[in-house]
Design a protein around this motif. Structure first.
Motif, PDB file in Angstrom:
ATOM      1  N   ALA A   8      43.862  51.955  51.152  1.00  0.00           N
ATOM      2  CA  ALA A   8      42.459  52.017  50.738  1.00  0.00           C
ATOM      3  C   ALA A   8      42.341  52.590  49.324  1.00  0.00           C
ATOM      4  O   ALA A   8      41.570  52.082  48.501  1.00  0.00           O
ATOM      5  CB  ALA A   8      41.658  52.871  51.721  1.00  0.00           C
ATOM      6  N   ILE A   9      43.110  53.631  49.025  1.00  0.00           N
ATOM      7  CA  ILE A   9      43.106  54.216  47.680  1.00  0.00           C
ATOM      8  C   ILE A   9      43.634  53.209  46.666  1.00  0.00           C
ATOM      9  O   ILE A   9      43.066  53.044  45.580  1.00  0.00           O
ATOM     10  CB  ILE A   9      43.923  55.524  47.649  1.00  0.00           C
ATOM     11  CG1 ILE A   9      43.199  56.602  48.458  1.00  0.00           C
ATOM     12  CG2 ILE A   9      44.157  55.985  46.217  1.00  0.00           C
ATOM     13  CD1 ILE A   9      44.027  57.848  48.711  1.00  0.00           C
ATOM     14  N   GLY A  10      44.702  52.512  47.023  1.00  0.00           N
ATOM     15  CA  GLY A  10      45.259  51.486  46.136  1.00  0.00           C
ATOM     16  C   GLY A  10      44.264  50.379  45.852  1.00  0.00           C
ATOM     17  O   GLY A  10      44.134  49.924  44.713  1.00  0.00           O
ATOM     18  N   ASN A  11      43.541  49.948  46.871  1.00  0.00           N
ATOM     19  CA  ASN A  11      42.525  48.903  46.692  1.00  0.00           C
ATOM     20  C   ASN A  11      41.401  49.389  45.787  1.00  0.00           C
ATOM     21  O   ASN A  11      40.900  48.643  44.939  1.00  0.00           O
ATOM     22  CB  ASN A  11      41.957  48.465  48.043  1.00  0.00           C
ATOM     23  CG  ASN A  11      42.961  47.673  48.852  1.00  0.00           C
ATOM     24  OD1 ASN A  11      43.901  47.104  48.316  1.00  0.00           O
ATOM     25  ND2 ASN A  11      42.767  47.648  50.164  1.00  0.00           N
ATOM     26  N   GLU A  12      40.996  50.655  45.960  1.00  0.00           N
ATOM     27  CA  GLU A  12      39.933  51.212  45.125  1.00  0.00           C
ATOM     28  C   GLU A  12      40.372  51.308  43.667  1.00  0.00           C
ATOM     29  O   GLU A  12      39.611  50.983  42.754  1.00  0.00           O
ATOM     30  CB  GLU A  12      39.531  52.601  45.641  1.00  0.00           C
ATOM     31  CG  GLU A  12      38.333  53.172  44.926  1.00  0.00           C
ATOM     32  CD  GLU A  12      37.860  54.490  45.527  1.00  0.00           C
ATOM     33  OE1 GLU A  12      37.063  55.157  44.847  1.00  0.00           O
ATOM     34  OE2 GLU A  12      38.283  54.849  46.635  1.00  0.00           O
ATOM     35  N   LEU A  16      38.672  49.425  40.478  1.00  0.00           N
ATOM     36  CA  LEU A  16      38.198  50.162  39.302  1.00  0.00           C
ATOM     37  C   LEU A  16      38.843  49.633  38.025  1.00  0.00           C
ATOM     38  O   LEU A  16      38.170  49.491  36.997  1.00  0.00           O
ATOM     39  CB  LEU A  16      38.480  51.656  39.456  1.00  0.00           C
ATOM     40  CG  LEU A  16      37.630  52.387  40.496  1.00  0.00           C
ATOM     41  CD1 LEU A  16      38.156  53.802  40.712  1.00  0.00           C
ATOM     42  CD2 LEU A  16      36.174  52.405  40.078  1.00  0.00           C
ATOM     43  N   LYS A  17      40.138  49.324  38.071  1.00  0.00           N
ATOM     44  CA  LYS A  17      40.817  48.767  36.901  1.00  0.00           C
ATOM     45  C   LYS A  17      40.210  47.423  36.516  1.00  0.00           C
ATOM     46  O   LYS A  17      40.015  47.141  35.331  1.00  0.00           O
ATOM     47  CB  LYS A  17      42.315  48.608  37.168  1.00  0.00           C
ATOM     48  CG  LYS A  17      43.083  49.888  37.113  1.00  0.00           C
ATOM     49  CD  LYS A  17      44.566  49.630  37.307  1.00  0.00           C
ATOM     50  CE  LYS A  17      45.371  50.898  37.188  1.00  0.00           C
ATOM     51  NZ  LYS A  17      46.809  50.636  37.360  1.00  0.00           N
ATOM     52  N   GLN A  18      39.903  46.584  37.508  1.00  0.00           N
ATOM     53  CA  GLN A  18      39.311  45.275  37.232  1.00  0.00           C
ATOM     54  C   GLN A  18      37.932  45.433  36.620  1.00  0.00           C
ATOM     55  O   GLN A  18      37.579  44.737  35.672  1.00  0.00           O
ATOM     56  CB  GLN A  18      39.243  44.436  38.518  1.00  0.00           C
ATOM     57  CG  GLN A  18      38.760  43.021  38.274  1.00  0.00           C
ATOM     58  CD  GLN A  18      39.687  42.246  37.367  1.00  0.00           C
ATOM     59  OE1 GLN A  18      40.893  42.260  37.539  1.00  0.00           O
ATOM     60  NE2 GLN A  18      39.133  41.564  36.387  1.00  0.00           N
ATOM     61  N   GLU A  19      37.132  46.370  37.143  1.00  0.00           N
ATOM     62  CA  GLU A  19      35.808  46.621  36.587  1.00  0.00           C
ATOM     63  C   GLU A  19      35.904  47.103  35.140  1.00  0.00           C
ATOM     64  O   GLU A  19      35.116  46.689  34.287  1.00  0.00           O
ATOM     65  CB  GLU A  19      35.061  47.652  37.439  1.00  0.00           C
ATOM     66  CG  GLU A  19      34.621  47.125  38.780  1.00  0.00           C
ATOM     67  CD  GLU A  19      34.013  48.196  39.671  1.00  0.00           C
ATOM     68  OE1 GLU A  19      33.771  49.328  39.209  1.00  0.00           O
ATOM     69  OE2 GLU A  19      33.783  47.896  40.856  1.00  0.00           O
TER      70      GLU A  19
END
Length: 98
Positions: A8-12, A16-19
């Motif tokens: 879940a942390i990795g997905n977040e 955030l990097k994509q945003e």
């Protein structure tokens, strides 16, 4: 349990990097001094001094400064667009890294 939290942390982090990348891209497209299709003199590696047509614009983080950058196809001597890729860059005014 821990594996799910790590995922879940990795997905977040990925989201955030994509945003962040999207925001930088939007900002660059809005403020970049060049636009797609502009004709400029390449000043980067390989084909410096030759005319090119801008095909891709972005901003990049350098060692101590942000730079406007563009890539595009170099114009042949007969005026046709070739396959060779030219590069153009210049510092973003007032955006020196501290």
């Amino acid at each position: 349990m821990y594996q799910e939290k790590i995922e879940a942390i990795g997905n977040e982090i990925t989201q955030l990097k994509q945003e962040q990348e999207n925001l930088i891209k939007e900002w660059a497209e809005k403020h970049h001094p060049l636009k797609i299709g502009d004709k400029v003199i390449a000043n980067g590696c390989g084909y410096a001094g030759e005319k090119m047509i801008v095909g891709h614009i972005f901003v990049s983080e350098g060692w101590d400064v942000w730079k406007w950058r563009a890539f595009g196809n170099v114009i042949k001597k007969k005026g046709k667009v070739g396959a060779r890729r030219g590069e153009w860059s210049c510092p973003v005014e007032g955006e020196e890294k501290g």
